[in-house]
Motif scaffolding. Structure first.
Motif, PDB file in Angstrom:
ATOM      1  N   LEU B  60       0.832  -1.204   0.000  1.00 41.58           N
ATOM      2  CA  LEU B  60       0.000   0.000   0.000  1.00 41.58           C
ATOM      3  C   LEU B  60       0.871   1.259   0.000  1.00 41.58           C
ATOM      4  CD1 LEU B  60      -2.910  -1.025   2.388  1.00 41.58           C
ATOM      5  CD2 LEU B  60      -2.764  -1.171  -0.115  1.00 41.58           C
ATOM      6  N   VAL B  61       2.002   1.187   0.721  1.00 40.32           N
ATOM      7  CA  VAL B  61       2.933   2.316   0.707  1.00 40.32           C
ATOM      8  C   VAL B  61       3.440   2.537  -0.723  1.00 40.32           C
ATOM      9  CG1 VAL B  61       5.063   3.252   1.681  1.00 40.32           C
ATOM     10  CG2 VAL B  61       3.625   1.734   3.072  1.00 40.32           C
ATOM     11  N   PHE B  62       3.780   1.454  -1.376  1.00 37.67           N
ATOM     12  CA  PHE B  62       4.242   1.529  -2.772  1.00 37.67           C
ATOM     13  C   PHE B  62       3.174   2.156  -3.667  1.00 37.67           C
ATOM     14  CE2 PHE B  62       3.972  -0.880  -6.861  1.00 37.67           C
ATOM     15  CZ  PHE B  62       5.030  -0.267  -7.523  1.00 37.67           C
ATOM     16  N   LEU B  63       1.945   1.676  -3.535  1.00 34.39           N
ATOM     17  CA  LEU B  63       0.878   2.190  -4.405  1.00 34.39           C
ATOM     18  C   LEU B  63       0.602   3.665  -4.125  1.00 34.39           C
ATOM     19  CD1 LEU B  63      -1.526  -0.883  -4.445  1.00 34.39           C
ATOM     20  CD2 LEU B  63      -0.215   0.037  -6.383  1.00 34.39           C
ATOM     21  N   LYS B  64       0.645   4.045  -2.843  1.00 39.96           N
ATOM     22  CA  LYS B  64       0.457   5.463  -2.511  1.00 39.96           C
ATOM     23  C   LYS B  64       1.565   6.300  -3.134  1.00 39.96           C
ATOM     24  CE  LYS B  64      -2.090   5.560   1.826  1.00 39.96           C
ATOM     25  NZ  LYS B  64      -1.873   5.583   3.280  1.00 39.96           N
ATOM     26  N   ASP B  65       2.788   5.792  -3.062  1.00 41.08           N
ATOM     27  CA  ASP B  65       3.901   6.533  -3.665  1.00 41.08           C
ATOM     28  C   ASP B  65       3.726   6.647  -5.177  1.00 41.08           C
ATOM     29  OD1 ASP B  65       5.083   7.039  -1.293  1.00 41.08           O
ATOM     30  OD2 ASP B  65       6.859   5.805  -1.598  1.00 41.08           O
ATOM     31  N   LEU B  75      11.157   8.639  -8.570  1.00 44.77           N
ATOM     32  CA  LEU B  75      10.026   7.720  -8.626  1.00 44.77           C
ATOM     33  C   LEU B  75      10.255   6.568  -9.592  1.00 44.77           C
ATOM     34  CD1 LEU B  75       7.365  10.413  -8.437  1.00 44.77           C
ATOM     35  CD2 LEU B  75       7.419   8.398  -6.982  1.00 44.77           C
ATOM     36  N   PRO B  76       9.646   5.461  -9.283  1.00 43.54           N
ATOM     37  CA  PRO B  76       9.839   4.290 -10.110  1.00 43.54           C
ATOM     38  C   PRO B  76       8.899   4.245 -11.293  1.00 43.54           C
ATOM     39  CG  PRO B  76       8.436   3.730  -8.293  1.00 43.54           C
ATOM     40  CD  PRO B  76       8.771   5.190  -8.162  1.00 43.54           C
ATOM     41  N   VAL B  77       8.612   5.391 -11.868  1.00 43.26           N
ATOM     42  CA  VAL B  77       7.673   5.376 -12.987  1.00 43.26           C
ATOM     43  C   VAL B  77       8.416   5.720 -14.268  1.00 43.26           C
ATOM     44  CG1 VAL B  77       5.603   5.884 -11.672  1.00 43.26           C
ATOM     45  CG2 VAL B  77       7.077   7.739 -12.385  1.00 43.26           C
ATOM     46  N   GLY B  78       7.894   5.233 -15.386  1.00 43.16           N
ATOM     47  CA  GLY B  78       8.538   5.482 -16.676  1.00 43.16           C
ATOM     48  C   GLY B  78       8.535   6.970 -16.983  1.00 43.16           C
ATOM     49  N   ALA B  79       9.507   7.423 -17.773  1.00 43.05           N
ATOM     50  CA  ALA B  79       9.631   8.845 -18.100  1.00 43.05           C
ATOM     51  C   ALA B  79       8.368   9.357 -18.773  1.00 43.05           C
ATOM     52  CB  ALA B  79      10.830   9.061 -19.012  1.00 43.05           C
ATOM     53  N   GLY B  80       7.813   8.576 -19.658  1.00 43.78           N
ATOM     54  CA  GLY B  80       6.607   8.981 -20.361  1.00 43.78           C
ATOM     55  C   GLY B  80       5.496   9.310 -19.379  1.00 43.78           C
ATOM     56  N   LEU B  81       5.357   8.462 -18.396  1.00 40.69           N
ATOM     57  CA  LEU B  81       4.310   8.687 -17.412  1.00 40.69           C
ATOM     58  C   LEU B  81       4.585   9.959 -16.616  1.00 40.69           C
ATOM     59  CD1 LEU B  81       1.791   7.807 -15.842  1.00 40.69           C
ATOM     60  CD2 LEU B  81       3.271   6.436 -14.381  1.00 40.69           C
ATOM     61  N   ARG B  82       5.838  10.172 -16.222  1.00 40.52           N
ATOM     62  CA  ARG B  82       6.151  11.356 -15.409  1.00 40.52           C
ATOM     63  C   ARG B  82       5.808  12.637 -16.162  1.00 40.52           C
ATOM     64  NH1 ARG B  82      11.622  11.529 -12.372  1.00 40.52           N
ATOM     65  NH2 ARG B  82      10.379  12.966 -11.149  1.00 40.52           N
ATOM     66  N   GLN B  83       6.132  12.652 -17.436  1.00 40.58           N
ATOM     67  CA  GLN B  83       5.807  13.846 -18.213  1.00 40.58           C
ATOM     68  C   GLN B  83       4.298  14.058 -18.303  1.00 40.58           C
ATOM     69  OE1 GLN B  83       7.993  13.348 -21.812  1.00 40.58           O
ATOM     70  NE2 GLN B  83       9.932  13.930 -20.856  1.00 40.58           N
ATOM     71  N   ARG B  84       3.623  12.977 -18.559  1.00 38.48           N
ATOM     72  CA  ARG B  84       2.174  13.068 -18.617  1.00 38.48           C
ATOM     73  C   ARG B  84       1.612  13.560 -17.282  1.00 38.48           C
ATOM     74  NH1 ARG B  84       0.185   7.523 -20.171  1.00 38.48           N
ATOM     75  NH2 ARG B  84       2.415   7.149 -20.440  1.00 38.48           N
ATOM     76  N   TRP B 123      11.440   1.064  -6.849  1.00 35.56           N
ATOM     77  CA  TRP B 123      10.902   1.661  -5.622  1.00 35.56           C
ATOM     78  C   TRP B 123      11.565   1.029  -4.401  1.00 35.56           C
ATOM     79  CZ3 TRP B 123       7.990  -0.304  -1.487  1.00 35.56           C
ATOM     80  CH2 TRP B 123       7.464   0.669  -0.618  1.00 35.56           C
ATOM     81  N   LEU B 124      11.690  -0.285  -4.406  1.00 37.13           N
ATOM     82  CA  LEU B 124      12.277  -0.969  -3.250  1.00 37.13           C
ATOM     83  C   LEU B 124      13.742  -0.574  -3.049  1.00 37.13           C
ATOM     84  CD1 LEU B 124      10.732  -4.546  -3.455  1.00 37.13           C
ATOM     85  CD2 LEU B 124      10.425  -2.891  -1.599  1.00 37.13           C
ATOM     86  N   ASP B 125      14.418  -0.250  -4.130  1.00 37.84           N
ATOM     87  CA  ASP B 125      15.802   0.224  -4.009  1.00 37.84           C
ATOM     88  C   ASP B 125      15.881   1.514  -3.196  1.00 37.84           C
ATOM     89  OD1 ASP B 125      17.185  -1.712  -5.273  1.00 37.84           O
ATOM     90  OD2 ASP B 125      17.384  -0.658  -7.195  1.00 37.84           O
TER      91      ASP B 125
END
Lengths: 299, 299
Positions: B60-65, B75-84, B123-125
């Protein structure tokens, strides 16, 4: 690898060479294509790939027998069910529909997966193939059993991935193929937990939950194994996606079994879409008539 | 069995004795309760059984992040997503709802299971537990890792059976527990096969498919393993049916972990229903405060 003694029931030829060369590439420690043991996943279709599927898919024969209650054959159904069936037989008008509804009713009232397993095992003990007059479990393909053994001996985890139901395959796959039930992926019904007899039991409901065919095979492999297979064997259009998916691994072996031998087995086409996929993706083709010295265990 | 050196971070006591005596009974060749290796299946809950689950369940902590896009943390999200996301941030009124809908949108547009695995690993890193200030994967229970190792060394196949999603656990469970991804059973979303990039990919859809908790744990074990576990470990009401089911095996070990140590970990009750089940079925109880010398790997 000393390849002389491997796959003895295979004829020398491209198919046998491809299989052995693949094993050597991925299991030789200093090979550039070496794959660590935990990633050595191989997936095998069942009907038409590991055992015969003509004139009818064996599971359908089983289900028909379950519905038909043929008195000439001792049936793999529980005594309770047989008695109920005899009672019900007096009320039958349309035999087929009623038979199907009986089976449906049995499912609705609750068959545990353990019971179902024993029905399957009992039926397989007695049922015989109409043409070869042998138990179905003796009609697995010897060359493919050699492949399964050779892969296992090279650190592979072999998975059976069938459009048939896992409930039908799990009771006998370990004895027939050396594949334990937890390495069987198949179609599934909805199940529910029953608490009626003090102990818990898993009951099958007559509601399809997952159809393990075509794209479903890839989804089921991903869901259960969460690794891409590096080798896959199939024989029909239901296997195209599984073979394509295995083919996306850096080193892979994708094999299409072709039924070309109506003398020793059956002759039928895998379908135009499957042949086209085999061609465009460069899959290894096995011509049963040419490549297999033996099809079934002799005797 | 030389039990002196086993389970070094366990205090002598009933819990440790039960575990060792069970292993001896089922793995000693001339024991009347000997169980052949292929039937040695053990199932382990994850949150609160193999690693900590307070103050919040890690997933849940991961999903909230993932939803929060906290710029202070890479953040552990793809660059495309971050820009969006940055684009979308201008339009946000109700932050939480919008964040959730962004994540939903991302799922709807298609995240492959491979991508999601890399988000989790990234994220876990970086993420650290708020109280212990350590990566979450360093907050697994040392005594339970010893149990996993000891079971594996005695021919057991250990399965992780979690109410959490298998997508969140599979990227790290092999390194943390020695449990390979194919031995992880968890909650699941609907997946679909995508053919967009030439290779096939499995995409997650934002539609729950299976909730692996309570009776669901039994159904999932039956569906995937098709054998009853002979040992099961859990810590909450979501594990009751799994432990009861393991308890129906002729010889079994059912263990309830109790969180009794607010100094070294947390103190909270497993709930009255769980305690009642433990009592009536005679499960082995582990009192973390009393039974575990060490809770986490020191250092």
């Amino acid at each position: 690898m000393d390849t002389q003694n491997h796959l003895p029931s295979w004829q020398p030829g491209l198919a046998r060479s491809h299989i052995l060369a693949f094993l050597e590439r991925v299991t030789t420690a200093d090979s550039p294509e070496f794959v660590p043991p935990q990633q050595r996943i191989a997936t095998f279709d069942n009907d038409g790939t590991l055992w015969l599927e003509k004139p009818n898919i064996t599971e359908l024969v089983f289900l028909k027998d379950l519905m038909r209650f043929d008195e000439k054959r001792t049936l793999p159904v529980g005594a309770g069910l047989r008695q109920r069936v005899k009672h019900w037989l007096h009320h039958i008008h349309d035999e087929l529909i009623e038979d199907a509804s009986l089976l449906f009713k049995e499912f609705r009232e609750g068959i545990s997966t353990d019971e179902y397993h024993s029905w399957v095992a009992d039926w397989l003990d007695k049922a015989r193939h109409p043409r070869f007059d042998k138990p179905y479990t003796e009609l697995t393909y010897l060359p493919m059993r050699e492949v399964l053994q050779l892969f296992a001996a090279h650190g592979f985890k072999n998975y059976l991935v069938s459009g048939g139901s896992c409930y039908f395959i799990r009771p006998w796959c370990e004895a027939a193929y050396g594949i334990p039930p937890e390495q069987v992926i198949g179609s599934k019904l909805i199940t529910r937990l029953s608490d009626k007899s003090g102990g818990l039991e898993v009951e099958m409901a007559p509601v399809p939950w997952f159809f393990d065919n075509g794209p479903g095979k890839v989804l089921a492999i991903e869901s259960q194994i969460a690794r891409r297979p590096i080798a896959a064997f199939g024989n029909s259009s239901g296997d195209i996606q599984m073979l394509r998916w295995a083919g996306t691994s850096p080193t892979s072996l994708c094999v299409l079994i072709e039924h070309t031998d109506d003398e020793r087995e059956y002759r039928y086409s895998p379908g135009d879409d499957t042949l086209a996929a085999a061609k465009s993706h460069g899959w290894t083709k096995v011509d049963m008539q040419r490549d297999w010295r033996q099809i079934f265990q002799p005797g």
